[in-house]
Design an enzyme around this catalytic site. Sequence first.
Site, PDB file in Angstrom:
ATOM      1  N   HIS A 131      -7.797   3.190  -3.837  1.00 45.63           N
ATOM      2  CA  HIS A 131      -8.320   4.544  -4.041  1.00 45.63           C
ATOM      3  C   HIS A 131      -7.328   5.261  -4.956  1.00 45.63           C
ATOM      4  O   HIS A 131      -6.131   4.988  -4.891  1.00 45.63           O
ATOM      5  CB  HIS A 131      -8.389   5.222  -2.671  1.00 45.63           C
ATOM      6  CG  HIS A 131      -9.066   6.554  -2.651  1.00 45.63           C
ATOM      7  ND1 HIS A 131      -8.473   7.689  -3.121  1.00 45.63           N
ATOM      8  CD2 HIS A 131     -10.289   6.937  -2.177  1.00 45.63           C
ATOM      9  CE1 HIS A 131      -9.292   8.717  -2.955  1.00 45.63           C
ATOM     10  NE2 HIS A 131     -10.405   8.285  -2.383  1.00 45.63           N
ATOM     11  N   ASP A 209      -2.261   2.262   3.072  1.00 48.11           N
ATOM     12  CA  ASP A 209      -3.320   3.275   3.114  1.00 48.11           C
ATOM     13  C   ASP A 209      -4.340   2.815   4.153  1.00 48.11           C
ATOM     14  O   ASP A 209      -5.144   1.923   3.890  1.00 48.11           O
ATOM     15  CB  ASP A 209      -3.951   3.395   1.725  1.00 48.11           C
ATOM     16  CG  ASP A 209      -5.190   4.287   1.726  1.00 48.11           C
ATOM     17  OD1 ASP A 209      -5.568   4.800   2.799  1.00 48.11           O
ATOM     18  OD2 ASP A 209      -5.773   4.464   0.642  1.00 48.11           O
ATOM     19  N   GLN A 212      -9.252   3.881   5.901  1.00 49.07           N
ATOM     20  CA  GLN A 212     -10.521   3.245   6.243  1.00 49.07           C
ATOM     21  C   GLN A 212     -10.449   2.393   7.507  1.00 49.07           C
ATOM     22  O   GLN A 212     -11.467   1.826   7.920  1.00 49.07           O
ATOM     23  CB  GLN A 212     -11.000   2.363   5.070  1.00 49.07           C
ATOM     24  CG  GLN A 212     -11.330   3.135   3.802  1.00 49.07           C
ATOM     25  CD  GLN A 212     -12.533   4.055   3.962  1.00 49.07           C
ATOM     26  OE1 GLN A 212     -13.404   3.835   4.807  1.00 49.07           O
ATOM     27  NE2 GLN A 212     -12.596   5.097   3.162  1.00 49.07           N
TER      28      GLN A 212
END
Lengths: 418, 141
Positions: A131, A209, A212
Amino acid sequence: MTVTPNTSVDYDVTRIRADFPIFGRQVHGRDLAYLDSASTSQKPRAMLDAVTDFYSTSNANVHRGVYTLGIESTDAFEAARDAVAQLINAPSRREVIFTRNTTEALNLVAKTVGTERCGPGDVIVSTVLEHHANLVPWQVLAQQTGATLRFLDVDDQGNLQLDQLDAIAREGNVRIVAVTHQSNTLGVRPPVEALVRWARTQGALVVLDAAQTVPNRPVDVQALDVDFLAFSGHKTLAPTGIGVLWGREEVLAATQPFLTGGEMIRSVALDRTSWNTLPWKFEAGTPAYAEAVGLHAAIDYLQGVGLQAIDAHEHAITEYALGCLSEVPGLRVVGPPDAASRGGVVSFVLDDVHPHDIAEILDRHAVCVRAGHHCTQPLMQRLGHTATVRASFYLYTTTDEIDRLVVGLHDVRTVMGV
Amino acid sequence: MDDELYRENLMDHYRHPRNHGTLEHPDCEAEGKNPLCGDEVEIDVAVADGRISEIRFSGNGCAVSQAATSMLTELVAGLPVGEAAALPSQAIIDELGIPLSAMRVKCAVLGLGTLKVALHRGAGTPLPAEWGADEDELVWG
């Protein structure tokens, strides 16, 4: 349809849906088919009530008041921190820093740890799966420090390739490895374990990250053995405006603050200031304490359902969706074709119909999907698309919603004449 | 279903674009794109006696961007260059005749913005600031 979802009989998705007030509304005269949870989750009544109750009964600024409300408010805020620490199995609550969202958490790492530890001759490693939030901060960091930024490539299905690691290691001292736990665009889960093992041989810090994955499966920072992990409240049934950075205490303790002012301060003279201890050292200004209360309630709700059960449900829904979508003429899944190595996200294109046209026609069916580049322009470019349609699932997603997506897609084909 | 957006006229222009193609000797031309959604159009214009004598476009993208550009070419053919260059966004939005969300207004006016770049470039006049041209090329977003 050919696939029967393998959801546990104990998992009562109808009952879960009833906990989310938004599913009571209609769009264009139809019930919602909300397939955009990778963007943001819907909110359970328990979380909404917790925030309203907090504002109605205990609101006062945190860390200041010696009066009852201020004490209650501070206790509620700090209890939320404990809930987060327990959720991700953090060794210490001092390692849990509240931010606005994942993006701010990743920027915090880049702009503090990153600027202190990177310079010419150093290498930052990321991937084309990222992202923009886990790509641009490193790009800026490399530009500002003179460090080299290298991206691991993917194959045509989005599977991360690790064959460049040795070559990258020869380019300099690898300082930071920044990788996603699950692609927000393709749902693919890169081999984080192998990357962490490699990063350890390089003495590099690993930034994960997890925007999600924290919402929908058990995530354990100690088992992962990463150094930083970021996620957002709003994708985790909680309000917007609250996110989390977890970081290893010894690294955070040795790092200068990010923003200054407010609770991050111990004492101030006109010519110098000393910093508060962890975690407050990285929390400047009045924090999003009511949102933190909401995050706490959201975590309680998720754990009540069970993150393992949610993961299994999403897996079953993804398998069902991939089966149904494979029967739509002209539809091509972008990403892995099977459910094995992915989370509850499916990107696809349909003949040469533009994804925005698809999403707009699906909206007429009250089917909510995302169309565009999903804040992953380099990945789109790598896979040869300008945009895809993305359907993403969560604990409240039903097979009926998938069926309605498929009906909508057949209508797209009729309307667009393909 | 209520098919407001994809009304017959729009789909007709999308499937059978008018004035599609390129000119061999255009007097001015421009290319516009919306990198956020991948819409692209290229417009060639021929000018005679101060009027748009011929116009062609090519490109790819969503139905709104391509149909709107097709409608635009019919709207401006034969118009004095100055009049075409001053055409407001609302003209093409009205021509589409469908409700557009803010996001899709950009799709709708991509062709018009590109035409303005071409006409101003041809006339050697600066593009009005609100069209946000970057390095003589219209890039939204």
